[in-house]
Design a protein around this motif. Structure first.
Motif, short mmCIF file in Angstrom:
data_model
loop_
_atom_site.label_atom_id
_atom_site.label_comp_id
_atom_site.label_asym_id
_atom_site.label_seq_id
_atom_site.Cartn_x
_atom_site.Cartn_y
_atom_site.Cartn_z
N SER A 1 0.86 -1.19 0.00
CA SER A 1 0.00 0.00 0.00
C SER A 1 0.90 1.24 0.00
N THR B 1 1.65 3.39 2.17
CA THR B 1 2.49 3.53 3.36
C THR B 1 3.87 2.90 3.14
N THR C 1 -5.56 14.10 1.47
CA THR C 1 -6.84 13.40 1.34
C THR C 1 -7.74 13.56 2.57
N ASP D 1 4.33 13.28 -1.59
CA ASP D 1 3.31 12.22 -1.57
C ASP D 1 2.18 12.66 -2.48
N LYS E 1 -6.21 5.01 -6.02
CA LYS E 1 -6.93 6.28 -6.05
C LYS E 1 -7.12 6.70 -7.50
C1 LIG Z 1 -4.31 6.92 0.85
C2 LIG Z 1 -3.19 7.80 1.22
C3 LIG Z 1 -2.07 7.35 1.93
C4 LIG Z 1 -1.97 5.98 2.52
O1 LIG Z 1 -1.91 5.01 1.61
P1 LIG Z 1 -2.22 3.50 2.01
O2 LIG Z 1 -2.36 2.90 0.67
O3 LIG Z 1 -3.46 3.49 2.83
O4 LIG Z 1 -1.04 2.97 2.76
C5 LIG Z 1 -1.05 8.23 2.17
N1 LIG Z 1 -1.11 9.51 1.76
C6 LIG Z 1 -2.19 10.00 1.11
C7 LIG Z 1 -2.21 11.43 0.70
C8 LIG Z 1 -3.25 9.16 0.82
O5 LIG Z 1 -4.33 9.64 0.19
#
Ligand SMILES: *Cc1c(COP(=O)(O)O)cnc(C)c1O
Length: 385
Positions: free
Chosen positions: A64, A66, A144, A171, A197
């Motif tokens: 994921s 993270t 998010t 990120d 996403k």
């Molecule tokens: C979804 C998200 C994460 C976390 O990602 P995971 O896939 O849940 O580990 C980190 N940063 C942002 C901005 C996100 O939208």
């Protein structure tokens, strides 16, 4: 009890997976060391470059988002290094905590969770750091938890104005393939993203796009790493392979997703998200509710976070809309838990889906007795036609 009709998954990731991608993922898994795999691997590695807008290396992890956060840090930094981060919201806070657990000295520029990172504050802090102790600046592009967008190109310019050599890490887990992003042109050293996403895939893949400067930093970086090590990836990636078992079926899906994005045209994808964000905000304002992001020009086209009036539980409202209208809305996270809900309008999404989503929210507000004005859906429709 069976619920008729389709569920509306309107959280800001995972986003709904289009049928074309589901079919691609449904193909038989193949030998990841066999001759046929190279085509799949090379297409994925090259295809991602067109989405990150980079000619440099993109690393793919079966993890994921993270995991890719961790990979960005352990591949480039050493124990005790200082890292400057901007508090845009929940996700920047989680990234900071992760950095601290790895033994980095992470420092926040405080934010109010209602806008993106402020380049001027970043410039001022870097200008103070005459000894260049700060080794990296980390910013969340699309926060998010709040629905705010940080001006990444401006942050790059701020770092340059300060004449600071820190690595720049971004990120864009929830921004990539929904908002304009230019890894090379914006001078980002490590871009972190994920599959579930804007890329319209199920969860399970994440990425590091790395600059030559970041790859050079990898050679000297002292943090412990094994699974995440870029060094182990670069060799096998040259011929389309990976050092350990890749998520083969998700790579089939990724290749389909990249094709779909180019069939529509990336600029059209970005314009579609921007327009849906605008229409969603028009609805919220007509309801007499507040959009959490209050910095003009930084509102996200990926999601809209909405504040409920004081004394009303956002979680109770979400539970009620799920029960009555079979729509999942995003919850408020940590500081804004139970105070906001989030409408996801990202990924494989069109006007009618947005109108239905907003209708679900408007009916839900009525059902849950949340004080509001009617007509939000109409206001959105006016903007869309
Ligand atoms: C979804 C998200 C994460 C976390 O990602 P995971 O896939 O849940 O580990 C980190 N940063 C942002 C901005 C996100 O939208």
């Amino acid at each position: 009890m069976r619920k008729a009709g389709r569920h509306f998954l309107q959280i800001p990731g995972p986003s709904a997976v289009p049928d074309r991608i589901l079919s691609a993922i449904g193909q038989q898994t193949i030998d990841h060391r066999g001759p046929d795999f190279a085509r799949v691997g090379l297409k994925a590695l090259e295809g991602l470059k067109t989405i990150f807008k980079t000619e440099q290396h993109v690393f793919i992890y079966p993890a994921s988002g993270t995991g890719a956060w961790e990979a960005a840090l352990v591949n480039t930094l050493s124990p005790g290094d200082r890292v400057l981060m901007f508090e845009t919201g929940h996700f920047s806070t989680l990234w900071k905590k992760l950095a601290e657990k790895l033994g980095l000295q992470a420092e926040f520029i405080q934010g109010d969770w209602r806008g993106g990172a402020d380049p001027e504050q970043i410039e001022a802090r870097l200008a103070e750091d005459k000894g260049h102790e700060i080794k990296a600046v980390c910013v969340v592009h699309n926060e998010t938890s709040t629905g705010s967008v940080s001006p990444i190109a401006e942050v790059r310019k701020a770092i340059d104005r300060a004449g600071h050599p820190a690595l720049f890490m971004v990120d864009t887990i929830s921004g990539l393939a929904s908002l304009e992003y230019k890894h090379d042109e914006w001078g980002v050293d490590v871009t972190v993203s994920g599959s579930q996403k804007g890329l319209m895939l199920p969860p399970g893949l994440s990425f590091n796009a790395a600059s030559a400067k970041a790859v050079a930093a990898n050679k000297k970086a002292g943090l412990q790493r094994s699974y995440w090590d870029w060094e182990e990836m670069i060799g096998p990636n040259k011929t389309g392979y990976f050092p350990y078992t890749p998520a083969t079926n998700l790579l089939y899906g990724l290749n389909e997703a990249v094709d779909m994005l180019h069939e529509e045209g990336l600029d059209n994808v970005f314009a579609r998200h921007a327009r849906h964000g605008q229409a969603a905000r028009a609805a919220v304002r007509t309801w007499g509710l507040e959009v959490l992001c209050n910095k003009q020009g930084q509102e996200s086209g990926v999601l809209t976070a909405v504040k409920l009036p004081d004394g009303h539980s956002a979680d109770a409202f979400r539970a009620s809309t799920l029960q009555h209208y079979d729509i999942s809305l995003g919850n408020g996270l940590s500081k804004v838990a139970d105070k906001v809900f989030r409408i996801g309008h990202l990924g494989d999404f069109n006007d009618l889906m947005l109108v239905a989503t907003l209708a679900g929210v408007e009916m839900g507000l009525k059902q849950a007795n949340v004080p509001h004005e009617a007509g939000g859906v109409q206001a959105a429709m006016k903007l869309l036609t």
